[in-house]
Design an enzyme around this catalytic site. Structure first.
Site, PDB file in Angstrom:
ATOM      1  N   HIS A 204       0.825  -1.219   0.000  1.00 18.29           N
ATOM      2  CA  HIS A 204       0.000   0.000   0.000  1.00 18.29           C
ATOM      3  C   HIS A 204       0.843   1.245   0.000  1.00 18.29           C
ATOM      4  O   HIS A 204       0.532   2.245  -0.632  1.00 18.29           O
ATOM      5  CB  HIS A 204      -0.901   0.016   1.233  1.00 18.29           C
ATOM      6  CG  HIS A 204      -2.160  -0.708   0.986  1.00 18.29           C
ATOM      7  ND1 HIS A 204      -2.659  -1.663   1.825  1.00 18.29           N
ATOM      8  CD2 HIS A 204      -3.003  -0.629  -0.047  1.00 18.29           C
ATOM      9  CE1 HIS A 204      -3.765  -2.143   1.309  1.00 18.29           C
ATOM     10  NE2 HIS A 204      -3.992  -1.541   0.187  1.00 18.29           N
TER      11      HIS A 204
ATOM     12  N   ARG B 211      -6.323  -5.664 -18.037  1.00 19.79           N
ATOM     13  CA  ARG B 211      -6.413  -6.822 -17.133  1.00 19.79           C
ATOM     14  C   ARG B 211      -7.891  -7.159 -16.908  1.00 19.79           C
ATOM     15  O   ARG B 211      -8.513  -6.656 -15.968  1.00 19.79           O
ATOM     16  CB  ARG B 211      -5.767  -6.491 -15.778  1.00 19.79           C
ATOM     17  CG  ARG B 211      -4.248  -6.339 -15.801  1.00 19.79           C
ATOM     18  CD  ARG B 211      -3.747  -6.029 -14.401  1.00 19.79           C
ATOM     19  NE  ARG B 211      -2.333  -6.267 -14.235  1.00 19.79           N
ATOM     20  CZ  ARG B 211      -1.394  -5.302 -14.199  1.00 19.79           C
ATOM     21  NH1 ARG B 211      -1.739  -4.036 -14.323  1.00 19.79           N
ATOM     22  NH2 ARG B 211      -0.132  -5.611 -14.025  1.00 19.79           N
TER      23      ARG B 211
ATOM     24  N   ARG C  58      -6.102  -8.732 -22.392  1.00 21.44           N
ATOM     25  CA  ARG C  58      -5.572  -9.993 -21.862  1.00 21.44           C
ATOM     26  C   ARG C  58      -6.723 -10.854 -21.382  1.00 21.44           C
ATOM     27  O   ARG C  58      -7.596 -10.366 -20.644  1.00 21.44           O
ATOM     28  CB  ARG C  58      -4.619  -9.727 -20.693  1.00 21.44           C
ATOM     29  CG  ARG C  58      -4.117 -11.033 -20.097  1.00 21.44           C
ATOM     30  CD  ARG C  58      -3.087 -10.808 -19.043  1.00 21.44           C
ATOM     31  NE  ARG C  58      -3.674 -10.327 -17.801  1.00 21.44           N
ATOM     32  CZ  ARG C  58      -2.938  -9.978 -16.743  1.00 21.44           C
ATOM     33  NH1 ARG C  58      -1.629 -10.026 -16.813  1.00 21.44           N
ATOM     34  NH2 ARG C  58      -3.517  -9.570 -15.641  1.00 21.44           N
TER      35      ARG C  58
ATOM     36  N   GLU D  26       5.782 -14.621 -19.224  1.00 21.47           N
ATOM     37  CA  GLU D  26       5.830 -14.487 -17.764  1.00 21.47           C
ATOM     38  C   GLU D  26       6.536 -15.668 -17.123  1.00 21.47           C
ATOM     39  O   GLU D  26       6.864 -15.641 -15.947  1.00 21.47           O
ATOM     40  CB  GLU D  26       4.401 -14.420 -17.199  1.00 21.47           C
ATOM     41  CG  GLU D  26       3.596 -13.271 -17.712  1.00 21.47           C
ATOM     42  CD  GLU D  26       2.207 -13.248 -17.117  1.00 21.47           C
ATOM     43  OE1 GLU D  26       1.947 -12.376 -16.283  1.00 21.47           O
ATOM     44  OE2 GLU D  26       1.383 -14.107 -17.484  1.00 21.47           O
TER      45      GLU D  26
ATOM     46  N   ASN E  90       6.484  -8.671 -13.927  1.00 22.22           N
ATOM     47  CA  ASN E  90       6.175  -8.964 -12.519  1.00 22.22           C
ATOM     48  C   ASN E  90       6.249 -10.474 -12.273  1.00 22.22           C
ATOM     49  O   ASN E  90       6.917 -10.949 -11.355  1.00 22.22           O
ATOM     50  CB  ASN E  90       4.768  -8.461 -12.142  1.00 22.22           C
ATOM     51  CG  ASN E  90       4.563  -7.012 -12.534  1.00 22.22           C
ATOM     52  OD1 ASN E  90       5.515  -6.263 -12.630  1.00 22.22           O
ATOM     53  ND2 ASN E  90       3.314  -6.620 -12.758  1.00 22.22           N
ATOM     54  N   ASP E  91       5.540 -11.212 -13.129  1.00 23.90           N
ATOM     55  CA  ASP E  91       5.566 -12.665 -12.952  1.00 23.90           C
ATOM     56  C   ASP E  91       6.858 -13.273 -13.466  1.00 23.90           C
ATOM     57  O   ASP E  91       7.370 -14.232 -12.887  1.00 23.90           O
ATOM     58  CB  ASP E  91       4.348 -13.315 -13.629  1.00 23.90           C
ATOM     59  CG  ASP E  91       3.127 -13.252 -12.723  1.00 23.90           C
ATOM     60  OD1 ASP E  91       3.281 -13.537 -11.523  1.00 23.90           O
ATOM     61  OD2 ASP E  91       2.038 -12.894 -13.205  1.00 23.90           O
TER      62      ASP E  91
ATOM     63  N   ARG F 187       6.063 -12.596  -5.545  1.00 22.64           N
ATOM     64  CA  ARG F 187       6.091 -11.159  -5.826  1.00 22.64           C
ATOM     65  C   ARG F 187       5.449 -10.336  -4.715  1.00 22.64           C
ATOM     66  O   ARG F 187       5.635  -9.128  -4.649  1.00 22.64           O
ATOM     67  CB  ARG F 187       5.410 -10.866  -7.168  1.00 22.64           C
ATOM     68  CG  ARG F 187       3.967 -11.262  -7.223  1.00 22.64           C
ATOM     69  CD  ARG F 187       3.433 -11.273  -8.645  1.00 22.64           C
ATOM     70  NE  ARG F 187       2.753 -10.043  -8.997  1.00 22.64           N
ATOM     71  CZ  ARG F 187       2.086  -9.865 -10.141  1.00 22.64           C
ATOM     72  NH1 ARG F 187       2.038 -10.829 -11.039  1.00 22.64           N
ATOM     73  NH2 ARG F 187       1.469  -8.740 -10.397  1.00 22.64           N
TER      74      ARG F 187
ATOM     75  N   CYS G 183       4.806  -5.089 -20.363  1.00 28.22           N
ATOM     76  CA  CYS G 183       3.635  -4.510 -19.710  1.00 28.22           C
ATOM     77  C   CYS G 183       3.687  -4.684 -18.194  1.00 28.22           C
ATOM     78  O   CYS G 183       2.756  -4.315 -17.496  1.00 28.22           O
ATOM     79  CB  CYS G 183       2.340  -5.092 -20.270  1.00 28.22           C
ATOM     80  SG  CYS G 183       2.191  -6.859 -19.970  1.00 28.22           S
TER      81      CYS G 183
HETATM   82  C1  PEP Z   1       3.092  -9.232 -15.069  1.00 35.56           C
HETATM   83  O1  PEP Z   1       3.093 -10.336 -14.515  1.00 35.56           O
HETATM   84  O2  PEP Z   1       4.122  -8.533 -15.235  1.00 35.56           O
HETATM   85  C2  PEP Z   1       1.832  -8.660 -15.559  1.00 35.56           C
HETATM   86  C3  PEP Z   1       1.815  -7.568 -16.285  1.00 35.56           C
HETATM   87  O3  PEP Z   1       0.687  -9.281 -15.181  1.00 35.56           O
HETATM   88  P1  PEP Z   1       0.044  -9.112 -13.707  1.00 35.56           P
HETATM   89  O4  PEP Z   1       0.837  -8.085 -12.973  1.00 35.56           O
HETATM   90  O5  PEP Z   1      -1.373  -8.730 -13.923  1.00 35.56           O
HETATM   91  O6  PEP Z   1       0.203 -10.496 -13.168  1.00 35.56           O
HETATM   92 MG    MG Z   2       1.345 -11.566 -14.594  1.00 35.79          MG
END
Ligand code: PEP
Ligand code: MG
Length: 559
Positions: free
Chosen positions: A193, A295, A332, A420, A443-444, A454, A491
């Site tokens: 947060h 998303r 997506r 990912e 991120n993934d 994560r 992304c």
């Molecule tokens: C990611 O994993 O980088 C991604 C963009 O998807 P999300 O953050 O929605 O898992």
């Molecule tokens: Mg992801």
């Protein structure tokens, strides 16, 4: 390891900017003396004790609701959710049960909260992140019961740098950026947060700073939200110069108006990440060429049942309609599961949901779910006339990519997959034989490359897209795109980091998609670097030994 006495503490930078001011340490506990004085067993019976709990919980909920009404956007949503949690019937029921077992009211509140903490922790992902909120609510209810002011951030009297172990939503949402110059926390990751709200308020923020809470209140701190450093012995004149230079640079960034390109004119698409019609309409006012990540699952987090095809078409149509003309939208398909539980899709009770049946994998045993969603997307594309690309999340094999692409192509739309999972990056060249584009979800990709959740605040140093192994996989993917002559975008959050964005472009990435708030800083940073400079930055980052060395090397080349 950095010790509290060192002149420079380091953490994970999450919101750029430089600030200088005295440390103000946030007290996060109710004072033990007040708890000692309070007799939680003094009520006539369990009903009287429950009435005291009700009054305290309601006071806490009202406090959240009051703050929510004077906040906006993400801050208001976070506070409203906390008010709901304070009034939660399940939590009250658990308190009542414990009171009936004849324990004192503080022990009953604690036992009930612990019960929910272990449920949330067990669910993992986003739900586990709510544990901090729940514990914050417990402290506030206890403060109300024992007659103390609720702990957390008071209203600072003079501009300061807030230093906390981790900030709860109620703390961060009410912050006045004129008085709070920067945020520094010992815990918390890039998705905490603290980070979300700091990003919204535009306050420089560094999280995961070991030793921050050992600083003395009032210590002058020079916080660098790009480098992730906290200097405790900076020369005041030099600090003032750095703050002024940063402010000048930031105001130059704010005037960037697109379209995305390097300094020598190589086009790079700058795109927005959106969640629904409202965020799409707002993002459409930013200088973006479209949406690089819609998303879809975020529209369904509160749904028990799968929406009909018509209903889905309407929801997707709202987003597509915001980007008509020469802009385009990458939709997506459902990324349900793990950190984004969706009641009608997610598999319950998995041992390890992040590695389980999530994303595209949900369609293995339930192909109708994907087929109906694709039908809804195609209908929205036809109604709005917006150029629509469709991609699948959590793809691990070329066969999965092919099956997905065949379905999307049959509807006359462009098909892609997200990268990912490391296997998808390593096989990017083969993926590109069956799809039209790739989009790297850093991120993934970071989570799976580093085998680090994560959402785990203690692993923020591993879940860092500047990690050399992650950069190597991105480079492999981008190079595959170059060779195939097909678009490869990013992304994930990495695209929102202005310096990393230049590195990605230097590797061959053709589009960057990010939260709308990051569009101008990223676009402006890219406009200041030539393609050659981006390539040099990519080479420097790829040959660095660790994230800190990579950031330092790239900063030396581009800033
Ligand atoms: C990611 O994993 O980088 C991604 C963009 O998807 P999300 O953050 O929605 O898992
Ligand atoms: Mg992801």
């Amino acid at each position: 390891m950095v010790t509290p006495s060192a002149a420079i503490l380091r953490g994970t930078p999450v919101v750029p900017g430089v600030a200088y001011g005295p440390a103000s340490l946030v007290r996060s506990e109710v004072s033990p003396a007040a708890i000692e004085r309070y007799d939680g067993t003094a009520y006539a019976d369990s009903d009287a004790a429950l009435a005291a709990y009700d009054a305290a919980a309601e006071a806490v909920a009202e406090g959240f609701a009051r703050k929510a009404s004077s906040a906006s956007g993400a801050a208001a949503q976070v506070l409203t959710a906390s008010a709901g949690l304070a009034r939660d019937k399940g939590l009250r029921g658990a308190v009542r049960k414990h009171l009936r077992a004849d324990v004192d009211v503080l022990a009953a509140v604690n036992a009930a909260v612990e019960q929910f903490v272990s449920i949330f922790t067990g669910m993992g992902g986003l739900m586990a992140e709510r544990v901090t909120d729940l514990q914050d609510i417990e402290r506030r209810i206890v403060a109300q019961l024992v007659g103390e002011p609720e702990p957390g951030v008071g209203v600072p009297e003079a501009p300061c740098v807030l230093v906390a172990e981790d900030l709860a939503p109620a703390d961060t949402a009410g912050l006045d950026p004129r008085l709070v110059l920067a945020l520094v926390t010992e815990r918390g990751g890039p998705t905490s947060h603290t980070a979300i709200i700091a990003r919204q308020l535009g306050i420089p923020c560094v999280v995961g700073v070991v030793g921050a809470m050992s600083l003395a209140g009032g210590t002058p701190l020079l916080v660098d939200g790009v480098a992730g450093t906290i200097e405790t012995e900076a020369d005041p004149d030099e600090a003032a110069d750095r703050v002024a230079a940063d402010a000048a640079a930031r105001s130059a960034l704010a005037s960037w108006s697109g379209p995305g390109a390097t300094a020598d004119g190589v086009p790079v698409k700058i795109l927005a990440n959106v969640a629904d019609g409202e965020s799409a309409r707002s993002a459409a006012t930013a200088p973006v060429q479209g949406v690089g990540l819609f998303r879809t699952e975020l529209s369904f987090l509160n749904r028990q049942d799968e929406p009909s095809v018509d209903e889905q078409a309407e929801i997707y149509g709202e987003v597509l309609a915001a980007f008509d003309g020469d802009r385009y939208v990458v939709v997506r398909t459902l990324d349900a599961g793990s950190d984004k539980p969706v009641a009608f899709a997610t598999h319950e009770g998995e041992e390890n949901p992040a590695l389980g049946v999530r994303g595209l994998r949900l369609s293995f045993g339930n192909p109708g779910l994907l087929d109906r969603q694709l039908e809804g997307i195609a209908a929205a594309a036809a109604t709005t006339g917006t150029e629509t690309w469709v991609m699948a999340p959590m793809v691990a094999t070329v066969a999965e990519a092919k099956e997905f692409a065949d379905k999307v192509h049959a509807l006359g739309l462009k098909a892609g997959v997200m990268v990912e999972v490391p296997s998808a990056a390593l096989l990017a060249h083969r993926m590109l034989e069956v799809v039209d584009f790739l989009s790297i979800g850093t991120n993934d990709l970071t989570q799976y490359t580093m085998a680090a959740d994560r959402m785990a605040t203690d692993l923020a140093h591993l879940t860092d897209p500047w990690q050399p192994a992650v950069l190597q996989l991105i480079a492999i993917t981008a190079e595959a795109g170059r060779q195939a002559g097909k678009p490869v975008g990013v992304c994930g959050e990495a695209a929102a980091d202005p310096l990393l964005a230049c590195v990605l472009v230097g590797m061959g990435v053709t589009s960057l998609s990010m939260a709308a708030a990051a569009v101008r800083p990223v676009g402006a940073q890219l406009a200041a670097a030539s393609m050659d400079e981006c390539e040099d930055a990519a080479e420097a980052a790829l040959s660095a030994a660790d994230p800190t060395a990579a950031r330092d090397a790239v900063r030396a080349l581009l800033v």
